[in-house]
Design a protein around this motif. Structure first.
Motif, PDB file in Angstrom:
ATOM      1  N   PHE A 202       0.810  -1.218   0.000  1.00  0.00           N
ATOM      2  CA  PHE A 202       0.000   0.000   0.000  1.00  0.00           C
ATOM      3  C   PHE A 202       0.844   1.269   0.000  1.00  0.00           C
ATOM      4  O   PHE A 202       0.493   2.261  -0.618  1.00  0.00           O
ATOM      5  N   LEU A 203       1.967   1.244   0.734  1.00  0.00           N
ATOM      6  CA  LEU A 203       2.731   2.483   0.908  1.00  0.00           C
ATOM      7  C   LEU A 203       3.627   2.792  -0.290  1.00  0.00           C
ATOM      8  O   LEU A 203       4.022   3.940  -0.483  1.00  0.00           O
TER       9      LEU A 203
ATOM     10  N   VAL B  81       1.000  -5.195  16.391  1.00  0.00           N
ATOM     11  CA  VAL B  81       1.872  -4.662  15.353  1.00  0.00           C
ATOM     12  C   VAL B  81       1.090  -4.529  14.055  1.00  0.00           C
ATOM     13  O   VAL B  81       0.554  -5.512  13.543  1.00  0.00           O
ATOM     14  N   ALA B  82       1.009  -3.298  13.531  1.00  0.00           N
ATOM     15  CA  ALA B  82       0.369  -3.066  12.242  1.00  0.00           C
ATOM     16  C   ALA B  82       1.435  -3.160  11.153  1.00  0.00           C
ATOM     17  O   ALA B  82       2.636  -3.169  11.429  1.00  0.00           O
ATOM     18  N   ASN B  83       0.976  -3.223   9.911  1.00  0.00           N
ATOM     19  CA  ASN B  83       1.894  -3.368   8.777  1.00  0.00           C
ATOM     20  C   ASN B  83       1.971  -2.068   7.997  1.00  0.00           C
ATOM     21  O   ASN B  83       2.372  -2.058   6.839  1.00  0.00           O
ATOM     22  N   ILE B  84       1.561  -0.969   8.612  1.00  0.00           N
ATOM     23  CA  ILE B  84       1.465   0.267   7.839  1.00  0.00           C
ATOM     24  C   ILE B  84       1.576   1.481   8.761  1.00  0.00           C
ATOM     25  O   ILE B  84       1.111   1.444   9.897  1.00  0.00           O
TER      26      ILE B  84
ATOM     27  N   ALA C  77      -0.045   4.643   9.196  1.00  0.00           N
ATOM     28  CA  ALA C  77      -1.293   5.196   8.673  1.00  0.00           C
ATOM     29  C   ALA C  77      -1.286   6.715   8.735  1.00  0.00           C
ATOM     30  O   ALA C  77      -0.606   7.325   9.564  1.00  0.00           O
TER      31      ALA C  77
ATOM     32  N   ASP D 165      -3.419   8.740   9.796  1.00  0.00           N
ATOM     33  CA  ASP D 165      -3.944   9.348  11.027  1.00  0.00           C
ATOM     34  C   ASP D 165      -3.150   8.908  12.264  1.00  0.00           C
ATOM     35  O   ASP D 165      -3.647   8.986  13.383  1.00  0.00           O
TER      36      ASP D 165
ATOM     37  N   THR E  64      -7.304   5.021  13.675  1.00  0.00           N
ATOM     38  CA  THR E  64      -8.363   4.158  13.140  1.00  0.00           C
ATOM     39  C   THR E  64      -8.031   2.700  13.404  1.00  0.00           C
ATOM     40  O   THR E  64      -8.898   1.902  13.782  1.00  0.00           O
ATOM     41  N   ILE E  65      -6.745   2.374  13.190  1.00  0.00           N
ATOM     42  CA  ILE E  65      -6.321   0.975  13.365  1.00  0.00           C
ATOM     43  C   ILE E  65      -6.480   0.550  14.824  1.00  0.00           C
ATOM     44  O   ILE E  65      -6.975  -0.537  15.120  1.00  0.00           O
TER      45      ILE E  65
ATOM     46  N   MET F 195     -12.629   6.264  13.353  1.00  0.00           N
ATOM     47  CA  MET F 195     -13.694   5.341  12.984  1.00  0.00           C
ATOM     48  C   MET F 195     -13.738   5.190  11.470  1.00  0.00           C
ATOM     49  O   MET F 195     -13.374   6.092  10.736  1.00  0.00           O
TER      50      MET F 195
ATOM     51  N   PRO G  97      -7.266   1.393   2.429  1.00  0.00           N
ATOM     52  CA  PRO G  97      -6.119   0.600   2.914  1.00  0.00           C
ATOM     53  C   PRO G  97      -4.943   1.452   3.396  1.00  0.00           C
ATOM     54  O   PRO G  97      -3.987   0.900   3.948  1.00  0.00           O
ATOM     55  N   LEU G  98      -5.005   2.761   3.205  1.00  0.00           N
ATOM     56  CA  LEU G  98      -3.931   3.602   3.760  1.00  0.00           C
ATOM     57  C   LEU G  98      -4.275   4.055   5.177  1.00  0.00           C
ATOM     58  O   LEU G  98      -3.451   4.620   5.888  1.00  0.00           O
ATOM     59  N   LEU G  99      -5.530   3.831   5.566  1.00  0.00           N
ATOM     60  CA  LEU G  99      -5.969   4.244   6.897  1.00  0.00           C
ATOM     61  C   LEU G  99      -6.166   3.023   7.796  1.00  0.00           C
ATOM     62  O   LEU G  99      -6.101   3.108   9.008  1.00  0.00           O
ATOM     63  N   HIS G 100      -6.406   1.878   7.155  1.00  0.00           N
ATOM     64  CA  HIS G 100      -6.631   0.633   7.886  1.00  0.00           C
ATOM     65  C   HIS G 100      -5.446  -0.298   7.694  1.00  0.00           C
ATOM     66  O   HIS G 100      -4.601  -0.073   6.846  1.00  0.00           O
ATOM     67  N   ASP G 101      -5.437  -1.356   8.494  1.00  0.00           N
ATOM     68  CA  ASP G 101      -4.343  -2.331   8.440  1.00  0.00           C
ATOM     69  C   ASP G 101      -4.882  -3.618   7.816  1.00  0.00           C
ATOM     70  O   ASP G 101      -5.462  -4.436   8.507  1.00  0.00           O
TER      71      ASP G 101
ATOM     72  N   ARG H 162      -4.472  -7.245   6.021  1.00  0.00           N
ATOM     73  CA  ARG H 162      -3.506  -8.327   6.115  1.00  0.00           C
ATOM     74  C   ARG H 162      -4.080  -9.595   5.495  1.00  0.00           C
ATOM     75  O   ARG H 162      -5.294  -9.827   5.539  1.00  0.00           O
TER      76      ARG H 162
ATOM     77  N   ASP I  20      -7.720  -4.344  10.428  1.00  0.00           N
ATOM     78  CA  ASP I  20      -7.565  -3.896  11.819  1.00  0.00           C
ATOM     79  C   ASP I  20      -7.834  -5.037  12.803  1.00  0.00           C
ATOM     80  O   ASP I  20      -8.513  -4.858  13.813  1.00  0.00           O
TER      81      ASP I  20
ATOM     82  N   TYR J 297     -18.752  -3.398  11.023  1.00  0.00           N
ATOM     83  CA  TYR J 297     -17.489  -2.671  11.078  1.00  0.00           C
ATOM     84  C   TYR J 297     -17.606  -1.332  10.369  1.00  0.00           C
ATOM     85  O   TYR J 297     -17.244  -0.290  10.913  1.00  0.00           O
TER      86      TYR J 297
END
Lengths: 682, 293
Positions: A183-184, A295-298, A300, A302, A306-307, B1, B111-115, B117, B140, B175
């Motif tokens: 994504f990044l 551990v997240a993979n990004i 983000a 914000d 959100t995660i 959210m 997908p840039l704000l959420h995780d 996988r 998430d 969700y």
């Protein structure tokens, strides 16, 4: 030396398979490129790629060798086979004596050609534990779809593809492209070396080295926890797994709703660790903290808000589910659940869990006196041990069996010892797990395992070399550990027979005892102890009191470690050897020694020593003074050595020879009281 | 959210967006199959069409019945009847993962704000004799879908591997709408809630599944379905036979919810359904081959 670099870029590889895949890649490349003498091999693995870098020779030089073929007068087929094997023709052969000889020239080969030829077959047969087909009709399989092959030799693409006959190999061919973070940093880009690959991927938010990801995660989590005065509960297995789930690790911390902090710690642990791969946190006093780390993979936009909110929500739902079972299960007592076990199958041939529980109660009553457990509590613990199998929580989380029973027993007001025993009756669950803490738990745990062994032996389900589906080896080892760590004196023969009496068929008690003794021997070997000494002691008879058996083993081992013992063993072997040879001629020679025929001073002394020592050894073994028994045996060393020095056993007078052999047979018999010394190794 | 910018999509809006998205990818948009089943995979558009060498792409909503998951409407996360959104594409396209992530973007999950996988998940259906490899898709920390590359169906290795995607619509909607109780889901964006439509059904069907279903009748129906399936297979009628196989599978689920199947019997019931499924799959392929010849 040129640099060889290979990256296999795929869809997400299961975390548990990554490290092994990197090792397999190193091994297979090492074999396939052996002529190029690869060195400085480095491997990398992660969720979407495994890679390998190495220094290799630029080429394999031309080499010559002479292959000797069949005799010139050998049948024609032999020569034809030789030529076929070497891809040669008759014209290339020359004669040397009686043989045909082929002068072979292996032409030199450039590294790139060798690599291009070696890699396709290597990739076609890569040993993934489970692999799959995808897309079109190609039979090429990989753990998940393979998307790119990056293969360089000193920066230049080594050209090859995965076509094989009519199979298009998914159209995959080597190139210089890879991809960054999904994504990044989406999209492909070219790479010229292993170093550039590493650096450019880092810029594109991928850490290629699993060890570095682990370090980043561990340090990051610890730092985050410290800012709240907390510490992360150490969990190396989880750390390994999480490092295999992310390419760009971003540690985060979430909050646990206070409303759930009263759930049993084990319940929270299962939801967090098993289902969500979250790390638990402790406060300065070691108490569970209302936070979790993950551990997240990004990174983000914000900052991860959100995660974090999403993960908190998920955990809330999981805890709400657990709370539902926790509250519902406690509306009924554990005792009231026992009758329902009659409807729960244990094993088709061994009946229901209800029947099993009745066997456990009976067996616990027999075991309790030997472990000094309270009889009533031991029977109560056995009765309630399996009741939690009918609870909602255990149906949902089977790994919590025993643990939940313990909580529910406490809630019902059962005795604390009983509750602890319900939890511990499965213990020890593995080498790292402790044995039960109190005698009631010890009773229940022994009953559980003895019933398991007796039952499955009774229906012919013994472990085989390849399989042990009912974990009977673990059960046997559990019994052994409990006996050793608690120093228990158990008449196992009696207990196994009792356990067998409750089964639908009678098992062979000696068979089970032999199985237990064999597990004990294997365990000693694992510990680096003298397992051959145990085998020797077992050779003198299978003592079913393992504590006594081990004390005797220790004493024998201790004696053998001393100088007298070592020499005595040598003399014993000499005696046993002579006896074996002579007994084959006209044996046995185990008649009484005739004092009148004793002639040399040394044989008179040896006979006298035996007269003195043999009763001592028998008596000391009788009251378990094994060290004293061994000391007495060791005192035979000097007279025995002197005997062998001065006396010829095979005297030409037959009656003297026969008498001396009888004397040696007495030595062997005296020593066999302690152990079968012929089983001692080294 | 999730989805802060605009009003989150209603339950039916989610379905409409998925229909629009997968339609653009060339999928046939089908309607639910009219026989009770435990999962969208049982729909003949997946089970049977996953076999053979003819390319195929379809998407549909399938009501899924899991009698043992009923909670009388009292658990905010569990239902004995819920909706799966099912996509199958054969052969699996190279960009399957990307398409999937694109579909989540359509639903408001950036997908840039959420995780997001892909977490290992080997899928297996013992009753269908089917298995595949793939992942749970996590957003998430929550499972928002199952992604599988089919390897075998009805005990038969597939000629062309399909990609199958299953979205659990209620969970996904909870969700996206940030709702903690399934019955509070906004169904139509005009004030109708999920519970208004389904709460009574959950209560009544839980009572039926756990307490009142006539087990003797269910056992008879199972035997009838099994016999009918075999008879239809003798006449090479793969599709009607397969209906009987799905029915047998659902009847087994009901019997299990009633708690009248022991562990050993359970294995034999599963084996019986698998035998039916295998026969239907073989008959389906034979029919396809005959049509091409």
């Amino acid at each position: 030396m040129p640099e060889f670099f290979l990256e296999l870029f795929s869809e997400e590889i299961p975390a548990r398979m990554q490290a092994r895949a990197a090792e397999d890649l190193a091994r297979l490349v090492g074999e396939a490129l052996a002529p190029l003498a690869p060195s400085a091999v480095a491997t990398f693995c992660g969720p979407r790629r495994i890679a390998l870098a190495a220094q290799v020779a630029a080429a394999v030089a031309e080499s010559r060798s002479a292959e000797r073929g069949p005799r010139r007068n050998a049948p024609e087929q032999a020569l034809a086979g030789f030529l076929r094997k070497h891809g040669a023709t008759c014209a290339q052969l020359r004669e040397e004596g009686a043989f045909w000889v082929l002068d072979k020239v292996s032409p030199g080969v450039e590294a790139a050609s060798l690599i291009a030829a070696a890699l396709p077959p290597l990739l076609w047969r890569f040993p993934w534990p489970k692999s799959m087909r995808w897309g079109g009709t190609s039979a090429f399989t990989w753990v998940r779809p393979l998307r790119r092959i990056l293969c360089l030799l000193d920066g230049a693409v080594v050209p090859f593809d995965l076509r094989e006959g009519a199979d298009d190999g998914h159209g995959l061919a080597s190139a210089n492209q890879t991809e960054g973070h999904r994504f990044l940093a989406p999209g492909a880009f070219p790479v010229t070396s292993a170093g550039a690959w590493r650096a450019m991927l880092r810029e594109r938010r991928v850490i290629v080295d699993a060890a570095e990801r682990k370090r980043l995660i561990a340090d990051g989590l610890a730092g985050l926890a410290a800012t709240r005065g907390l510490a992360v509960v150490d969990d190396p297995g989880l750390l390994d797994e999480v490092a295999g789930l992310v390419e760009w690790p971003v540690p985060l911390i979430g909050r646990i709703d206070d409303a759930y902090m009263d759930l049993p710690a084990e319940v929270m642990q299962v939801s967090m660790r098993v289902n969500q791969r979250y790390f638990a946190l402790r406060d300065a006093l070691g108490r569970a903290a209302p936070f979790f780390a993950f551990v997240a993979n990004i990174t983000a936009a914000d900052g991860g808000a959100t995660i974090i909110a999403g993960n908190e929500r998920v955990l809330r739902a999981r805890f709400a589910d657990a709370r539902h079972f926790w509250d519902l299960d406690r509306t009924r007592t554990l005792a009231s659940r026992v009758p329902a076990l009659d409807a729960v199958t244990f094993h088709a041939k061994l009946g229901s869990q209800g029947e099993r529980v009745r066997r456990l109660v009976r067996l616990a009553a027999v075991i309790a006196p030997f472990v000094k457990a309270d009889m009533a509590k031991a029977k109560r613990a056995a009765l309630l041990a399996k009741a939690d199998l009918t609870t909602g929580m255990v149906a949902e989380f089977p790994e919590l069996q025993g643990v939940m029973g313990s909580y529910y027993a406490l809630h019902d007001g059962e005795d604390a010892c009983v509750a602890e025993a319900i939890r511990d009756h499965y213990a020890p669950k593995g080498p790292a797990d402790a044995v039960p803490g109190n005698p009631v738990g010890t009773t229940a745990a022994l009953a559980d395992k003895l019933d398991l062994l007796a039952g499955f032996f009774a229906i012919g389900e013994k472990p085989t070399g390849s399989g042990d589906p009912y974990a009977l080896r673990r059960a046997a080892l559990g019994i052994i550990r409990i006996i050793r760590e608690r120093g228990l004196r158990l008449p196992l023969r009696v207990l196994v027979a009792e356990a067998g009496a409750g089964q639908p068929a009678r098992p062979d008690v000696e068979d089970i005892l032999g199985f237990l003794a064999e597990r004990l021997r294997v365990q000693l070997r694992t510990e680096g102890a003298r397992h051959d000494v145990l085998a020797a002691v077992l050779g003198a008879g299978l003592d079913d009191d393992f504590t006594r058996l081990l004390a005797r083993t220790d004493a024998v081992a201790e004696m053998l470690a001393g100088e007298d013992g070592a020499n005595l063993l040598a003399a014993y072997r000499r005696a046993a050897n002579i006896l074996r040879i002579e007994e084959r001629k006209d044996g046995p020679h185990d008649g009484p020694v005739q004092p009148a025929l004793l002639e040399a001073a040394e044989e008179i002394a040896l006979a006298a020593a035996l007269d003195r020592v043999a009763p001592v050894v028998r008596a000391e073994i009788g009251h378990e003074a094994f060290t004293a028994a061994m000391a007495a045996l060791a005192s035979l060393r000097a007279p025995l050595d002197a005997f062998f020095d001065k006396v010829t056993v095979n005297d030409e007078r037959p009656e003297l020879r026969r008498n001396r052999l009888a004397l040696l047979a007495r030595v062997r018999a005296a020593m066999n009281m302690a152990a079968d010394f012929s089983k001692i190794e080294g | 959210m999730p989805n802060t910018a605009s009003t989150p999509p209603s339950f039916q809006e989610l379905i409409l967006r998925l229909h629009a998205f997968w339609s653009r990818q060339g999928c046939v948009i089908l309607q639910p199959y009219d026989v009770e089943m435990g999962a969208g995979t049982f729909h003949p558009a997946t089970t049977l069409r996953a076999l053979g060498a003819t390319p195929w792409a379809a998407a549909y909503v399938q009501p899924s019945r899991r009698p043992t998951d009923g909670r009388y409407g009292e658990n905010p996360n569990r239902l004995q009847h819920y909706y799966q959104y099912q996509v199958i594409m054969k052969p699996s396209p190279a960009e399957a993962q990307a398409l999937l992530l694109e579909s989540y973007r359509e639903l408001g999950l950036d997908p840039l704000l959420h995780d997001f996988r892909f977490v290992e998940d080997d899928w297996e259906s013992p009753t269908l004799g089917a298995w595949g490899l793939g992942w749970e898709v996590w957003c998430d920390g929550m499972e928002v879908g199952q992604f599988t590359y089919f390897q075998q169906v009805g005990g038969i290795s597939v000629a062309l591997p399909s990609f199958e995607m299953t979205y659990g619509l209620e969970r996904l909607a909870m969700y996206v709408q940030n709702v903690e109780n399934v019955y509070d889901l906004d169904f139509n964006g005009r004030g109708v809630r999920y519970g208004d439509i389904f709460l009574r059904a959950e209560r009544e069907y839980s009572a039926y599944n756990f307490e009142h279903a006539d087990t003797a009748a269910l056992s008879r129906h199972f035997a009838d379905a099994e016999r009918e399936c075999a008879a239809l297979l003798d006449r090479k009628l793969a599709l009607p036979a397969y209906d009987q196989c799905i029915k047998a599978s659902h009847l087994f689920n009901l019997l299990e919810a009633r708690g009248v199947i022991s562990v050993t019997e359970r294995a034999s019931y599963i084996a019986r359904v698998r035998t039916l499924a295998k026969g239907c799959c073989e008959a389906w392929i034979a029919g396809e081959d005959a049509a091409r010849a």
